[in-house]
Design a protein around this motif. Structure first.
Motif, mmCIF file in Angstrom:
data_model
loop_
_atom_site.group_PDB
_atom_site.id
_atom_site.type_symbol
_atom_site.label_atom_id
_atom_site.label_comp_id
_atom_site.label_asym_id
_atom_site.label_seq_id
_atom_site.Cartn_x
_atom_site.Cartn_y
_atom_site.Cartn_z
ATOM 1 N N PRO A 128 0.822 -1.230 0.000
ATOM 2 C CA PRO A 128 0.000 0.000 0.000
ATOM 3 C C PRO A 128 0.852 1.276 0.000
ATOM 4 C CG PRO A 128 -0.900 -1.591 1.543
ATOM 5 C CD PRO A 128 0.427 -2.136 1.089
ATOM 6 N N GLN A 129 1.923 1.279 0.795
ATOM 7 C CA GLN A 129 2.771 2.465 0.855
ATOM 8 C C GLN A 129 3.507 2.692 -0.471
ATOM 9 O OE1 GLN A 129 6.183 2.493 3.471
ATOM 10 N NE2 GLN A 129 5.856 4.650 3.958
ATOM 11 N N ALA A 130 3.994 1.604 -1.062
ATOM 12 C CA ALA A 130 4.702 1.735 -2.334
ATOM 13 C C ALA A 130 3.791 2.352 -3.395
ATOM 14 C CB ALA A 130 5.206 0.362 -2.799
ATOM 15 N N VAL A 131 2.504 1.947 -3.383
ATOM 16 C CA VAL A 131 1.551 2.479 -4.364
ATOM 17 C C VAL A 131 1.195 3.934 -4.023
ATOM 18 C CG1 VAL A 131 -0.791 2.238 -5.286
ATOM 19 C CG2 VAL A 131 0.673 0.212 -5.035
ATOM 20 N N ALA A 132 1.003 4.226 -2.739
ATOM 21 C CA ALA A 132 0.654 5.597 -2.339
ATOM 22 C C ALA A 132 1.785 6.564 -2.690
ATOM 23 C CB ALA A 132 0.365 5.639 -0.842
ATOM 24 N N MET A 133 3.046 6.092 -2.558
ATOM 25 C CA MET A 133 4.201 6.954 -2.839
ATOM 26 C C MET A 133 4.521 7.043 -4.320
ATOM 27 S SD MET A 133 6.840 5.722 0.127
ATOM 28 C CE MET A 133 8.219 6.520 -0.643
ATOM 29 N N GLY A 134 3.933 6.141 -5.106
ATOM 30 C CA GLY A 134 4.237 6.142 -6.543
ATOM 31 C C GLY A 134 5.475 5.328 -6.902
ATOM 32 N N VAL A 135 6.019 4.580 -5.929
ATOM 33 C CA VAL A 135 7.127 3.661 -6.236
ATOM 34 C C VAL A 135 6.599 2.582 -7.188
ATOM 35 C CG1 VAL A 135 8.695 1.948 -5.225
ATOM 36 C CG2 VAL A 135 8.207 4.090 -4.006
ATOM 37 N N ALA A 136 5.356 2.165 -6.922
ATOM 38 C CA ALA A 136 4.614 1.341 -7.878
ATOM 39 C C ALA A 136 3.357 2.117 -8.242
ATOM 40 C CB ALA A 136 4.257 -0.004 -7.262
ATOM 41 N N ASP A 137 2.808 1.864 -9.443
ATOM 42 C CA ASP A 137 1.587 2.579 -9.849
ATOM 43 C C ASP A 137 0.344 1.870 -9.331
ATOM 44 O OD1 ASP A 137 3.007 4.491 -11.490
ATOM 45 O OD2 ASP A 137 3.437 2.767 -12.778
ATOM 46 N N VAL A 138 0.385 0.549 -9.378
ATOM 47 C CA VAL A 138 -0.740 -0.250 -8.897
ATOM 48 C C VAL A 138 -0.169 -1.423 -8.115
ATOM 49 C CG1 VAL A 138 -2.240 0.384 -10.830
ATOM 50 C CG2 VAL A 138 -0.889 -1.690 -10.985
ATOM 51 N N GLY A 139 -1.051 -2.132 -7.398
ATOM 52 C CA GLY A 139 -0.573 -3.264 -6.627
ATOM 53 C C GLY A 139 -1.686 -4.259 -6.395
ATOM 54 N N ILE A 140 -1.289 -5.508 -6.136
ATOM 55 C CA ILE A 140 -2.261 -6.537 -5.764
ATOM 56 C C ILE A 140 -1.939 -6.942 -4.333
ATOM 57 C CG2 ILE A 140 -3.068 -8.889 -6.212
ATOM 58 C CD1 ILE A 140 -2.466 -8.437 -9.172
ATOM 59 N N VAL A 141 -2.928 -6.764 -3.449
ATOM 60 C CA VAL A 141 -2.675 -6.958 -2.018
ATOM 61 C C VAL A 141 -3.996 -7.227 -1.302
ATOM 62 C CG1 VAL A 141 -2.883 -4.466 -1.466
ATOM 63 C CG2 VAL A 141 -1.391 -5.900 -0.075
ATOM 64 N N GLY A 142 -3.933 -7.797 -0.111
ATOM 65 C CA GLY A 142 -5.144 -8.018 0.687
ATOM 66 C C GLY A 142 -5.732 -6.681 1.138
ATOM 67 N N LEU A 143 -7.061 -6.581 1.085
ATOM 68 C CA LEU A 143 -7.724 -5.347 1.528
ATOM 69 C C LEU A 143 -7.391 -5.042 2.989
ATOM 70 C CD1 LEU A 143 -9.725 -3.110 0.679
ATOM 71 C CD2 LEU A 143 -11.578 -4.575 1.512
ATOM 72 N N ASN A 144 -7.140 -6.109 3.775
ATOM 73 C CA ASN A 144 -6.754 -5.940 5.180
ATOM 74 C C ASN A 144 -5.486 -5.103 5.306
ATOM 75 O OD1 ASN A 144 -5.801 -8.420 3.875
ATOM 76 N ND2 ASN A 144 -4.721 -8.871 5.767
ATOM 77 N N GLU A 145 -4.514 -5.326 4.417
ATOM 78 C CA GLU A 145 -3.257 -4.567 4.487
ATOM 79 C C GLU A 145 -3.488 -3.108 4.093
ATOM 80 O OE1 GLU A 145 -0.490 -5.509 5.806
ATOM 81 O OE2 GLU A 145 -1.112 -7.587 6.090
ATOM 82 N N VAL A 146 -4.405 -2.900 3.147
ATOM 83 C CA VAL A 146 -4.727 -1.537 2.718
ATOM 84 C C VAL A 146 -5.356 -0.779 3.887
ATOM 85 C CG1 VAL A 146 -5.995 -0.115 1.055
ATOM 86 C CG2 VAL A 146 -5.121 -2.360 0.352
ATOM 87 N N ALA A 147 -6.325 -1.409 4.536
ATOM 88 C CA ALA A 147 -7.030 -0.753 5.650
ATOM 89 C C ALA A 147 -6.076 -0.493 6.812
ATOM 90 C CB ALA A 147 -8.204 -1.610 6.101
ATOM 91 N N GLU A 148 -5.216 -1.464 7.102
ATOM 92 C CA GLU A 148 -4.310 -1.309 8.233
ATOM 93 C C GLU A 148 -3.285 -0.215 7.976
ATOM 94 O OE1 GLU A 148 -4.682 -2.647 11.148
ATOM 95 O OE2 GLU A 148 -2.797 -1.949 12.025
#
Ligand code: PRT
Ligand code: ZN
Length: 284
Positions: free
Chosen positions: A55-75
């Protein structure tokens, strides 16, 4: 070029890779030991990370998109857009207490020690309920905390529930439902947005074919109206004449969970030579 972050190893790695491969994005020679791999098929890079970091990598723009558990996004609390539910990695985060406890609602948690790797989601939930508790953040093996006297309860990921039973615990409160999701940086430029929408289109066609089978069969023409009523298909089933007079061939898409009942009913109508085929894509 669009950079996609996926889990390097762990529960979501294989399914993320195979969904991307089904969508025509395969990183040849890539493996989780390599951090970055150039994909074939679309202008895409794959970045292999720990799921907590996606989530942080995507928020910072290190990656543009990501596949991850929604739990990690919320946390994580990071600002990203959830662009697609991917239908795998389903689980929930629940409060669990020792089996013998007489749990009578969230109020039970007041001033209790709760061990978890998800303190943000838990404290938000308890705050909404107006219940104060001692939240202990621990990184792994949360489920053993009550048995070793470190906590009165846990708040952890549950899938089958087997781990809780093995540890003498019972699930008492399902707080957060999760599955793997595609997340995106909210400020993608138009070129990246276009690649993303191409990928989402491909995901949609793959996901909507999940749980569906393609069925072909031969049928006496007289039984057609009844068979059509059984198999509504997407618009209606495809019906083609056979060389043998009085017979037709019918093609339809049937949901897997209805398959055997429908086939039984079709056989009763005189259906023969029934072929059931795997469906890879369904493009509406
Ligand atoms: O190394 P990295 O940090 O990348 O991976 P990780 O060890 O943090 O995560 P990983 O690979 O275990 O899980 C990745 C994601 O898979 C999670 O964030 C969830 O979104 C999802 N997921 C789906 C699960 C489960 N199901 C699951 N069952 N994650 C963990 N579990 C664990 C749970 O923690 C518990 O220990 O499995 C146990 C419970 O399973 P049951 O079936 O016994 O109830
Ligand atoms: Zn992790």
């Amino acid at each position: 070029m669009l950079r996609i972050a996926i889990q390097a190893k762990g529960r979501l790695n294989e399914k993320s890779m195979s969904l991307l491969a089904d969508a025509g994005i395969s990183a040849s020679g890539s493996n989780s030991r390599k951090l970055l791999a150039r994909a074939e098929g679309l202008p895409v890079d794959l970045l292999f990370l720990r799921d907590d970091d996606i989530p942080q990598a995507v928020a910072m723009g290190v990656a543009d998109v990501g596949i991850v558990g929604l739990n990690e996004v919320a946390e994580s609390g990071e600002t990203v857009e959830v662009v697609k539910n991917l239908g795998f990695g389903a689980c929930r985060i629940s409060i669990a207490v020792p089996k013998a406890e007489n749990y009578d609602g969230v109020e039970w948690c007041r001033n209790k020690r709760i061990a978890t790797s998800y303190p943000v989601i838990l404290s938000k939930f308890l705050e909404e309920k107006g219940v104060e508790a001692e939240i202990h953040k621990i990184a792994g093996s949360v489920e053993i905390a009550p048995a070793v006297g470190m906590a009165d309860a846990i708040f952890d990921i549950v899938s089958s529930g087997g781990t809780l039973i093995q540890n003498g615990l019972k699930e008492v409160e399902q707080v957060f439902a999760s599955q793997a999701v595609m997340i995106a940086n909210p400020n993608l430029d138009s070129e990246k947005k276009e690649i993303l929408s191409d990928i989402i289109f491909r995901f949609d066609s793959i996901l909507s074919s999940k749980g569906m089978k393609y069925v072909l069969l031969n049928l006496p023409e007289a039984a057609l109206p009844e068979a059509v009523a059984l198999l509504p298909g997407m618009k209606s089933p495809t019906v083609l004449p056979l060389a043998e007079k009085g017979w037709v061939s019918m093609h339809a898409v049937i949901a897997e969970d209805e398959l055997w009942n429908k086939i039984k009913a079709l056989k009763r109508l005189g259906a023969e030579d029934i072929l059931v085929l795997q469906l890879d894509n369904l493009i509406n």
